[in-house]
Structures are given as structure tokens and as C-alpha cells.
Design an enzyme around this catalytic site. Sequence first.
Site, mmCIF file in Angstrom:
data_model
loop_
_atom_site.group_PDB
_atom_site.id
_atom_site.type_symbol
_atom_site.label_atom_id
_atom_site.label_comp_id
_atom_site.label_asym_id
_atom_site.label_seq_id
_atom_site.Cartn_x
_atom_site.Cartn_y
_atom_site.Cartn_z
ATOM 1 N N HIS A 97 5.064 5.403 9.365
ATOM 2 C CA HIS A 97 6.005 4.559 8.605
ATOM 3 C C HIS A 97 7.430 4.907 9.017
ATOM 4 O O HIS A 97 7.741 6.068 9.320
ATOM 5 C CB HIS A 97 5.815 4.763 7.095
ATOM 6 N N GLU A 169 7.199 -3.332 11.338
ATOM 7 C CA GLU A 169 8.235 -3.211 10.319
ATOM 8 C C GLU A 169 9.552 -2.842 10.983
ATOM 9 O O GLU A 169 9.800 -1.651 11.260
ATOM 10 C CB GLU A 169 7.855 -2.124 9.308
HETATM 11 P P1 PGA Z 1 10.252 -3.251 1.450
HETATM 12 O O1 PGA Z 1 9.448 -2.033 2.088
HETATM 13 O O2 PGA Z 1 9.272 -4.395 1.315
HETATM 14 O O3 PGA Z 1 10.717 -2.748 0.130
HETATM 15 O O4 PGA Z 1 11.365 -3.595 2.394
HETATM 16 C C1 PGA Z 1 8.597 -2.219 3.178
HETATM 17 C C2 PGA Z 1 8.030 -0.926 3.674
HETATM 18 O O5 PGA Z 1 8.727 0.081 3.732
HETATM 19 O O6 PGA Z 1 6.849 -0.896 4.049
#
Ligand code: PGA
Length: 264
Positions: A97, A169
Site C-alpha cells: 500500500h 492507486e
Molecule cells: P481513499 O483511500 O479512498 O480514502 O483515498 C484509498 C486507499 O488508501 O486505499
Amino acid sequence: MDKLYLGTNLKMYKTSGETLAYLKELVSCRGEFPLDRLELFVIPSYTALEKAGEFLNGFPVTLGAQNMAWEDKGQFTGEISAPMLKELGVTLVMLGHSERRHVFGETDEMLRRKVKAAAGHGFQTLLCVGETAAQKAAGVNREILRMQIKQDLSLLPEGKERNLKIAYEPVWAIGTAGTPAASEYVQEQHRVIRECLYELFGKTADEIPILYGGSVNPENAPKLIQLPNVDGLFIGRSAWNAKKFQEMIRDVAAVWPGRDAIQS
Ligand code: PGA
């Protein structure tokens, strides 16, 4: 893809008691799940895993861990190993992550060992990849994805790619300071990921779900799920209220392109 993948990472926001209350509410609306082909996963804090695992036993919600050590045991103070997670009913491990990479300095070298360990223990692996704002500005957004995927999966044992999910992401899109990514941009980055998976795994690449995450909200979620190569959504803040998450699930499922194939 014959399934819709939706999940949330609770980060360091909910205590064990709060997680349990959240899960109870989430499954209480279970009758409203519009599709039997929905794969729903929740990734709580370590301290909530035991109670969450006991509670979820029998419910169609996959329980994930936010991280995992690459060794089974040893002198690794503060780390949690695969056998420890297995004991608690965890079946999915999130690795890489953005906050692990950028706040805690996790490297691709560490990640490839973690990916290998997770695969060796039979976990589903959710590998998160994404470029920073500076990398995007420098025009190396595609290269970063390719590098992260190829490095992080370099020790994955043959055949284990079937237990893999990728979450794209972009670092600049995550969290309260994040800016939601434009649809065209998401589409292109997901195309790059699929292409890279093809290079590694051939046709099996089609079976690896690619999820988008980063400021997903009730407004953009139905649009994002309709993009090519977006097989699911990985949601933070907008999923932490169980009722609101349920509403998003319903809205996303209603426009999910795989829906017709499933109903026929
Ligand atoms: P968020 O987080 O939807 O609050 O932007 C996404 C994540 O960190 O997986």
C-alpha cells in the site's frame, strides 16, 4: 471478468470494537447485495482480525490483513507473520500500500519477498502499485507501474498468479489530500498494467483482477467501474460507513458491465 471486486482498507481508523460494529452493519444489509458474483473484502487493523475472523465465519466477506512479514518467524520485532494471520482466518494479504511504501519506506526488494511468502502460504495477494505526483509530472507514470509490478512479482512461484489481485492507486489520489484521477488517465494506467501482466503471465493475465483505488466516492465509482480493465474498486474513506458502502455497492453493481453476462 466474471466477478465484481469491491473492498476497503480500514487503515488505522477503527478499533477492534468499532470494526466489529462496522462488519455487523455491513452484513446486515447483505440481502441487498445485488449480485452473487460480488467479491467483497474488508481489511481491518491487525488487532481487529481475530474478532473479525470469528464474526465473519460463514459470511461471504473476505478478511484481509494490511501487511505481512516475509519470514515465518524470527528476530523481527513488531512484525506479523503468515502463520499468525492464517490462525485468525485471514485469507487475503494486502502488500505495498502507498502508505507502507511512502510513510514506512517499504521497498520493492521487501515486497517481492513478501509476495513470495504470501503465495507460499496460499493467501490471496492484493498488490498495490502507483506513481507519486512527481513521477507523474516527470512523465514516468507508466514506467513506474511496470517496474513495481515486474520487481514485486519477480519471486512469485509459477501458477500462483491466479491468487493475485492488483490495485492501482496513484499516490497523489489517495486520502484527504488526494485528487481523484480522471477517467481517461485511470483507463490508460489500467491498460498498461494489463499489458505488463500479459508479458509476465500470458493469457492468465485476463484472470487477474485490476482494481482502482484513490478517492473513490459515490459519484465517481459508477463511472470508474465501467472503464475497460477496471475490474473492481478499492475504497478508503467512502466505505467506512457501512450503510454508505452498501449504497455504493448497489450503485456500482447496477452499472457494472459484467452484470448482464451474469444474469443471463
Ligand atoms: P481513499 O483511500 O479512498 O480514502 O483515498 C484509498 C486507499 O488508501 O486505499
